[in-house]
Design an enzyme around this catalytic site. Structure first.
Site, PDB file in Angstrom:
ATOM      1  N   SER A 122       0.780  -1.350   0.005  1.00 32.85           N
ATOM      2  CA  SER A 122       0.127  -0.067  -0.050  1.00 32.85           C
ATOM      3  C   SER A 122       0.975   1.307   0.070  1.00 32.85           C
ATOM      4  O   SER A 122       0.370   2.447  -0.473  1.00 32.85           O
ATOM      5  CB  SER A 122      -0.935   0.125   1.328  1.00 32.85           C
ATOM      6  OG  SER A 122      -0.209   0.095   2.369  1.00 32.85           O
ATOM      7  N   LYS A 159       0.710   4.300   7.254  1.00 30.84           N
ATOM      8  CA  LYS A 159      -0.116   4.986   6.194  1.00 30.84           C
ATOM      9  C   LYS A 159       0.199   6.196   6.195  1.00 30.84           C
ATOM     10  O   LYS A 159       0.690   6.781   7.425  1.00 30.84           O
ATOM     11  CB  LYS A 159      -1.411   4.871   6.262  1.00 30.84           C
ATOM     12  CG  LYS A 159      -2.132   3.463   5.989  1.00 30.84           C
ATOM     13  CD  LYS A 159      -2.211   3.013   4.708  1.00 30.84           C
ATOM     14  CE  LYS A 159      -3.030   1.753   4.428  1.00 30.84           C
ATOM     15  NZ  LYS A 159      -2.190   0.583   4.892  1.00 30.84           N
TER      16      LYS A 159
END
Length: 203
Positions: A122, A159
């Site tokens: 990601s 993230k």
């Protein structure tokens, strides 16, 4: 007082720099300087002190002769704990434990740090790939735009954090993700740290 030759001062300064480059950052001794410059001890000493006065070198008189270049070459290390893995994808439960320690340059470190191993894709667009090691600064707060190690109600994840009207959004840096997959809006969020560096092997 006899005026020193600028040519000899420059020659000595270059010798000290070159000696450090050729000897893994080590400094020449006074005898090395005397031999190279063809000077007696007192003359060599006066030239060293003149270079020190000009800020070219620092010299303590105890064989500690150091140029600015050598100061930049010096780098201390600190043992940083490697505490396990963190997912770069959907938050996942991971048991945090110290797997070992890695020696990290002091200049990379900001406060208390730890190292995590990344898995998932990601964060691929900012260069974080599966198996990479991430140097993380331990902190409970982070600003919008920081890449964070975060604990949500669904587990740990790495993230980019954005604050939107006081609500956190955790964003995946992978253009192949659709909007639904790219953004997580956790109900519970604990910041565990801010990512500082990626440590990786060349493939």
């Amino acid at each position: 007082m006899r005026v020193m030759s600028e040519e000899k001062l420059q020659k000595l300064a270059e010798f000290i720099k070159q000696y450090a480059r050729d000897n893994n950052g080590a400094s020449p001794g006074l005898s090395d300087i005397m031999d190279y410059m063809g000077m007696v001890k007192s003359t060599a000493y006066r030239h060293i002190l003149e270079l020190e006065r000009r800020g070219v070198v620092s010299y303590s008189g105890k064989k500690t002769l150091e140029s600015e270049q050598q100061r930049k070459m010096k780098c201390g290390f600190r043992r940083i704990p490697f505490v396990g893995m963190i997912v770069c994808g959907t938050p996942d439960e991971q048991e945090e434990h110290i797997k070992g320690y890695l020696a990290i340059p002091e200049e990379w470190i900001d406060g208390e740090c730890f190292i995590l191993e990344a898995y998932g894709d990601s964060m691929a667009d900012i260069g974080i790939e599966e198996g990479d090691l991430i140097l993380v600064k331990k902190t409970e707060t982070a600003d919008s735009g920081d890449v964070v190690a975060a604990l949500t109600e669904n587990g740990n994840t790495l993230k980019r954090l954005f604050w939107e009207n006081g609500r956190p959004r955790l964003h995946a840096e992978n253009k192949s993700y659709d909007e639904k997959k790219a953004d997580i809006y956790p109900n519970e969020l604990t910041i565990q740290g801010i990512a500082l560096k990626i440590i990786k092997d060349i493939r």
